[in-house]
Structure formats: C-alpha cells, structure tokens
Design an enzyme around this catalytic site. Structure first.
Site, PDB file in Angstrom:
ATOM      1  N   GLU A  75      18.715  64.859  29.251  1.00  0.00           N
ATOM      2  CA  GLU A  75      18.861  63.417  29.464  1.00  0.00           C
ATOM      3  C   GLU A  75      20.310  63.061  29.778  1.00  0.00           C
ATOM      4  O   GLU A  75      20.582  62.258  30.678  1.00  0.00           O
ATOM      5  CB  GLU A  75      18.387  62.649  28.235  1.00  0.00           C
ATOM      6  CG  GLU A  75      16.880  62.648  28.059  1.00  0.00           C
ATOM      7  CD  GLU A  75      16.425  62.027  26.755  1.00  0.00           C
ATOM      8  OE1 GLU A  75      15.292  61.529  26.712  1.00  0.00           O
ATOM      9  OE2 GLU A  75      17.198  62.037  25.768  1.00  0.00           O
ATOM     10  N   GLY A 118      14.631  55.746  27.931  1.00  0.00           N
ATOM     11  CA  GLY A 118      14.533  54.999  26.684  1.00  0.00           C
ATOM     12  C   GLY A 118      15.688  55.318  25.754  1.00  0.00           C
ATOM     13  O   GLY A 118      16.623  56.036  26.107  1.00  0.00           O
ATOM     14  N   ALA A 119      15.635  54.786  24.542  1.00  0.00           N
ATOM     15  CA  ALA A 119      16.667  55.051  23.539  1.00  0.00           C
ATOM     16  C   ALA A 119      16.074  54.843  22.159  1.00  0.00           C
ATOM     17  O   ALA A 119      15.111  54.087  21.982  1.00  0.00           O
ATOM     18  CB  ALA A 119      17.873  54.137  23.741  1.00  0.00           C
ATOM     19  N   GLY A 131      10.180  60.249  26.532  1.00  0.00           N
ATOM     20  CA  GLY A 131       9.819  59.427  25.383  1.00  0.00           C
ATOM     21  C   GLY A 131       8.724  58.436  25.725  1.00  0.00           C
ATOM     22  O   GLY A 131       8.323  58.284  26.887  1.00  0.00           O
ATOM     23  N   THR A 185       8.539  55.116  25.816  1.00  0.00           N
ATOM     24  CA  THR A 185       8.834  54.010  26.730  1.00  0.00           C
ATOM     25  C   THR A 185       9.008  54.521  28.153  1.00  0.00           C
ATOM     26  O   THR A 185       8.528  53.902  29.114  1.00  0.00           O
ATOM     27  CB  THR A 185      10.079  53.241  26.268  1.00  0.00           C
ATOM     28  OG1 THR A 185       9.959  52.917  24.880  1.00  0.00           O
ATOM     29  CG2 THR A 185      10.246  51.952  27.049  1.00  0.00           C
ATOM     30  N   LYS A 189      14.691  48.559  18.656  1.00  0.00           N
ATOM     31  CA  LYS A 189      15.746  49.554  18.881  1.00  0.00           C
ATOM     32  C   LYS A 189      17.135  48.924  18.987  1.00  0.00           C
ATOM     33  O   LYS A 189      18.133  49.643  19.049  1.00  0.00           O
ATOM     34  CB  LYS A 189      15.443  50.344  20.163  1.00  0.00           C
ATOM     35  CG  LYS A 189      14.043  50.953  20.212  1.00  0.00           C
ATOM     36  CD  LYS A 189      13.829  51.951  19.095  1.00  0.00           C
ATOM     37  CE  LYS A 189      12.400  52.481  19.072  1.00  0.00           C
ATOM     38  NZ  LYS A 189      12.018  53.223  20.264  1.00  0.00           N
TER      39      LYS A 189
END
EC number: 5.3.1.6
Length: 232
Positions: A105, A84-85, A29, A31, A123
């Site tokens: 992941e 990331g999330a 992702g 980030t 987020k």
C-alpha cells in the site's frame, strides 16, 4: 445507515475523482473492496482504467469483477491511488495495515501523483493510536527487532502490548513473506518521530504510519460523504 452503506458512500464519492484512462492504485480492505465493485460497474460500461492492486486479495477481486490490472513495474508512475485507512487524523496522517498489506500500500501510494483515503466516520480521530499500529517485520531476528521496537517506544514515552499477528494456522504472513507486530501504544502524540525511529530499525520492513501521503480523505457518515483536506 449501517457501516457498509457508509463505506459505499465514501467509495462512490471517490469514484468521481477517477478519470477515463487513469493509471490507478487500488487499495486493500473492506472499504477499498466497495470501491472496486463500483469501479467494475463503470469498467463494464466502457470506462477505461489500468489498475495496480496493493495485495493479492485485491488482485483476485479485480480479476473476478473484470477490472484491468497491471503490475507496478509495468506502470511505475500512477495518477491516483484510492485506499482505505484504519485511522485518519485532521492532518490526514493515517494508520493503515489492518488488512496486512501496508508495505505494498505504501509503495503504491508513493508511486502516485495523489492518494485519496476513503473511510467511514468511525475512523476519524483527533490523535492517532487507538487502533494498534501494524509494524511489518522480517522473520529473521524477530526477537531482536521486537526489543528494538520496545526501546524506541520507551524513548518516546509510549508503552503497550506488542503482539505478533496470528492467522488460523500460525503467524500471519504478508504477501511479501513478512510478519506483522501489532503495537497497541494508545495515543501517539508525535507520529512523525515514531515513524522516523521505526524506520531506523533494520528488522522493520515498513510500518502503518502514512504521513504526508494523503491529499484528500472522503469520510462517510449518516448524512453522507464529506471531503477533508490536510490541516498541516
């Protein structure tokens, strides 16, 4: 400070947790990609790590920037994963999978001693669910699997559109050859129950609820990065 600058702040704070010689899970992702760029700068100066990527996309970036990689079979036990999330709640429950790499992941995170999540403050949520929940499914029996997901949602009082993720040339296909159903349930008051129910559906390969996996979350905003520990 724009969104990318906040992601870089979070990535830089996470890099401080990476020690020389670590076996490192590397997320997927936007980030996580900022983290890879910063990690590559340290590697170029002599810092030693061995990375396990969570997607082909991450692997390509690591190779391009000179971050040494191994497979998870070669390094089956990892010291740390940085990822990331899409959403983070106060208990550090996560929704992940917007980049389509949720299965790898989760496998990599589960093989790690610790997982640190990096994200910008957009987020951070009180309750998961504003972001659609990615559910990775086997292409075989897709309609039956979709019906089973709808039944699970109804039992838990959830409703919303289930959409098969598309790419430019048809259905999106994960690195593992699966499809993704994005479930727009809205607020998910009992993420643990939903996780358990989805796990019971044979056609569901994995889902984007990451529960009791993250040890820390590093959240960046205009004032800088702050570290959150799980409120469980």
């Amino acid at each position: 400070m724009d969104a990318r600058e906040m992601k870089i702040k979070a990535a830089a704070a996470a890099l401080a947790h990476v020690e020389d010689g670590m076996r490192l899970g590397i997320g997927t992702g936007s980030t996580a990609e900022e983290f890879v760029r910063l990690l590559a700068e340290k590697v170029a100066s002599g810092f030693k790590v061995e990375g396990v990527p969570t997607s082909e996309r991450t692997a390509r970036l690591c190779v391009e920037l000179g971050v040494p990689l191994k497979s998870l079979d070669e390094l089956p036990a990892l010291d740390l994963t940085i990822d990331g999330a899409d959403e983070v709640d106060p208990a550090l429950r996560l929704i992940k999978g917007g980049g389509g790499a949720l299965l790898r992941e989760k496998i990599v995170a589960a093989a790690s001693e610790r997982m640190i999540v990096i994200a910008d403050e957009s987020k951070l949520v009180d309750t998961l669910g504003a972001y659609a929940l990615p559910i990775e499914v086997n292409p075989f029996g897709l309609v039956s699997t979709r019906i089973a997901i709808e039944k699970v949602a109804a039992r838990l009082g959830l409703a919303g559109e289930l959409s098969l993720r598309q790419s430019g040339d048809g259905e999106f296909t994960t690195d593992g050859g699966h499809h993704i159903i994005d479930a727009s349930f809205g607020r998910i008051p009992d993420a643990e129950a939903l996780s358990s129910e989805l796990n019971s559906i044979p056609g569901v390969v994995e889902h984007g609820l990451f529960i009791n996996m993250a040890a820390l979350a590093i959240i960046a905003g205009p004032a800088g990065a702050r570290t959150l520990q799980a409120n469980r």
